[in-house]
Write an enzyme that holds these catalytic residues in place. Sequence first.
Site, mmCIF file in Angstrom:
data_model
loop_
_atom_site.group_PDB
_atom_site.id
_atom_site.type_symbol
_atom_site.label_atom_id
_atom_site.label_comp_id
_atom_site.label_asym_id
_atom_site.label_seq_id
_atom_site.Cartn_x
_atom_site.Cartn_y
_atom_site.Cartn_z
ATOM 1 N N GLY A 1 -65.018 -95.951 -4.462
ATOM 2 C CA GLY A 1 -64.107 -96.450 -3.431
ATOM 3 C C GLY A 1 -64.611 -96.079 -2.054
ATOM 4 O O GLY A 1 -65.825 -96.119 -1.803
ATOM 5 N N ARG B 1 -64.728 -96.655 -14.224
ATOM 6 C CA ARG B 1 -63.858 -97.306 -15.220
ATOM 7 C C ARG B 1 -64.494 -98.630 -15.636
ATOM 8 O O ARG B 1 -64.770 -99.481 -14.776
ATOM 9 C CB ARG B 1 -62.526 -97.662 -14.585
ATOM 10 C CG ARG B 1 -61.446 -96.680 -14.772
ATOM 11 C CD ARG B 1 -60.112 -97.224 -14.486
ATOM 12 N NE ARG B 1 -59.827 -97.653 -13.133
ATOM 13 C CZ ARG B 1 -58.593 -97.669 -12.633
ATOM 14 N NH1 ARG B 1 -57.578 -97.262 -13.372
ATOM 15 N NH2 ARG B 1 -58.353 -98.076 -11.407
ATOM 16 N N SER C 1 -64.714 -101.624 -9.356
ATOM 17 C CA SER C 1 -65.863 -100.799 -8.901
ATOM 18 C C SER C 1 -67.076 -100.978 -9.806
ATOM 19 O O SER C 1 -68.217 -100.883 -9.351
ATOM 20 C CB SER C 1 -65.468 -99.323 -8.893
ATOM 21 O OG SER C 1 -64.412 -99.125 -7.985
ATOM 22 N N ASP D 1 -57.102 -88.341 -5.295
ATOM 23 C CA ASP D 1 -56.720 -86.955 -5.602
ATOM 24 C C ASP D 1 -55.662 -86.876 -6.698
ATOM 25 O O ASP D 1 -55.713 -86.016 -7.565
ATOM 26 C CB ASP D 1 -56.190 -86.272 -4.329
ATOM 27 C CG ASP D 1 -57.279 -86.146 -3.279
ATOM 28 O OD1 ASP D 1 -57.065 -86.584 -2.140
ATOM 29 O OD2 ASP D 1 -58.369 -85.638 -3.627
ATOM 30 N N GLU D 2 -54.701 -87.795 -6.649
ATOM 31 C CA GLU D 2 -53.555 -87.697 -7.547
ATOM 32 C C GLU D 2 -53.902 -87.990 -9.003
ATOM 33 O O GLU D 2 -53.116 -87.743 -9.905
ATOM 34 C CB GLU D 2 -52.412 -88.614 -7.068
ATOM 35 C CG GLU D 2 -52.686 -90.098 -7.144
ATOM 36 C CD GLU D 2 -53.344 -90.649 -5.887
ATOM 37 O OE1 GLU D 2 -53.968 -89.853 -5.141
ATOM 38 O OE2 GLU D 2 -53.264 -91.875 -5.667
ATOM 39 N N HIS E 1 -62.741 -83.145 -1.399
ATOM 40 C CA HIS E 1 -61.482 -82.585 -0.887
ATOM 41 C C HIS E 1 -61.065 -81.503 -1.877
ATOM 42 O O HIS E 1 -61.228 -81.652 -3.087
ATOM 43 C CB HIS E 1 -60.420 -83.684 -0.801
ATOM 44 C CG HIS E 1 -59.095 -83.241 -0.238
ATOM 45 N ND1 HIS E 1 -58.960 -82.242 0.710
ATOM 46 C CD2 HIS E 1 -57.832 -83.666 -0.506
ATOM 47 C CE1 HIS E 1 -57.686 -82.094 1.017
ATOM 48 N NE2 HIS E 1 -56.971 -82.941 0.285
ATOM 49 N N GLU F 1 -52.239 -102.515 24.929
ATOM 50 C CA GLU F 1 -52.052 -101.261 25.675
ATOM 51 C C GLU F 1 -51.959 -100.050 24.768
ATOM 52 O O GLU F 1 -52.585 -99.032 24.990
ATOM 53 C CB GLU F 1 -50.773 -101.362 26.527
ATOM 54 C CG GLU F 1 -50.593 -100.188 27.470
ATOM 55 C CD GLU F 1 -51.821 -99.961 28.335
ATOM 56 O OE1 GLU F 1 -52.411 -100.955 28.810
ATOM 57 O OE2 GLU F 1 -52.228 -98.789 28.490
ATOM 58 N N SER G 1 -58.834 -93.586 35.198
ATOM 59 C CA SER G 1 -58.468 -93.558 36.631
ATOM 60 C C SER G 1 -57.679 -92.299 36.976
ATOM 61 O O SER G 1 -57.087 -91.662 36.096
ATOM 62 C CB SER G 1 -57.591 -94.782 36.940
ATOM 63 O OG SER G 1 -56.342 -94.628 36.239
#
Length: 329
Positions: free
Chosen positions: A25, A47, A52, A82-83, A107, A226, A251
């Site tokens: 991923g 998988r 993928s 992660d889960e 992670h 903006e 500015s």
Amino acid sequence: MQVLYDAEANYDKLKNKTIAVIGYGSQGRAQSLNMKESGLNVIMGLREGGASWEAAKEDGHEVYTIEEAAKMADIIHVLIPDEIQGDVYNKQIKQYLEEGNTLSFSHGYNIHFKYIVPPKGVNVTMVAPKSPGKMVRKTYEEGFGVPGLICIEKDETGEAYDVALGMAKGIGLTRAGVIQTTFREETETDLFGEQAVLCGGVTELIKAGFETLVEAGYAPEMAYFETCHELKLIVDLIYQKGFKNMWNDVSNTAEYGGLTRRERVVTKESKEAMKEILKEIQDGRFTKEFALENQAGKPHLNSMRRLEGELLIETVGADLRKKCGLEKE
Ligand SMILES: NC(=O)C1=CN([C@@H]2O[C@H](COP(=O)(O)OP(=O)(O)OC[C@H]3O[C@@H](n4cnc5c(N)ncnc54)[C@H](OP(=O)(O)O)[C@@H]3O)[C@@H](O)[C@H]2O)C=CC1
Ligand SMILES: CC(=O)[C@](C)(O)C(=O)O
């Protein structure tokens, strides 16, 4: 704190090793292609029948099932959500780990909160780009890289540091700079950053600014340019030159207005809320909540995703990004 660069990293401990990247991923594709193009021996564990699988084959990878790749690998680099890492590890990886292998992550979540408890004899390391996957790949292809972290949770072979730093070099992170930290520090700071600043805090700030202008009668396109579009350009300045130089580049009007009003937007209460968010991460309340959410099939996340997709800023932004040719990869 020491920053490590290419000169401090080498591939000596990776020369005769096979790295199995599990997942293709955001991070999996970027890191596996970068390491492969850096000359490392990378295979994919994916998988069968998933999106993928085909994508990795099309990119020229050697693709195996997760079990096959885990069996063949010296280093297993886990780059799936992660889960679900704990479940996949316990059912499809754990049984193939051998003494001297390295289990690697980007992670620290599953090691830190003990959803994954690797066996004795296995190194546990982390190589974590501090960037979304697309920029990990884009900057590498441009000859540079993104900064990153390495962590050594367990070094059973005496090679864990060189393996992690070598992988960081292969991904391109040592071109920009790598800091060594711990799984606990990376996990807590990463979760805090994505909740209170990068994804959560910033999107809420943009949304509030956009809605304030639209509710005051300004055109949504004006409000988008903006509060959302220009934000990237300002943040790029901070990324490249720091706060002081960003203020120099804007500015005097913007500098005076920004410096005198910013604490009315991010107030003392906001800072207190940030401290509470960090406490929830540190004491495990967040991970318990996230685990229950996933066990229930992500009901809150799915409804928030739907609401996010219906926001006016999303529809106006999509139209403007197309019209202004901003949708470059
Ligand atoms: N996203 C980012 O920018 C960053 C992520 N990280 C960390 O990197 C790791 C990977 O994150 P990320 O790249 O975002 O992950 P992704 O959500 O992009 O991972 C998607 C991959 O996981 C596979 N996958 C999903 N479910 C399963 C399953 N049940 N069994 C097997 N494979 C599965 C998918 O395969 P399929 O195609 O078959 O669905 C796909 O290959 C995480 O630990 C994350 O915290 C770290 C830094 C930044
Ligand atoms: C890009 C990154 O590091 C994040 C936001 O923490 C993540 O996607 O996990």
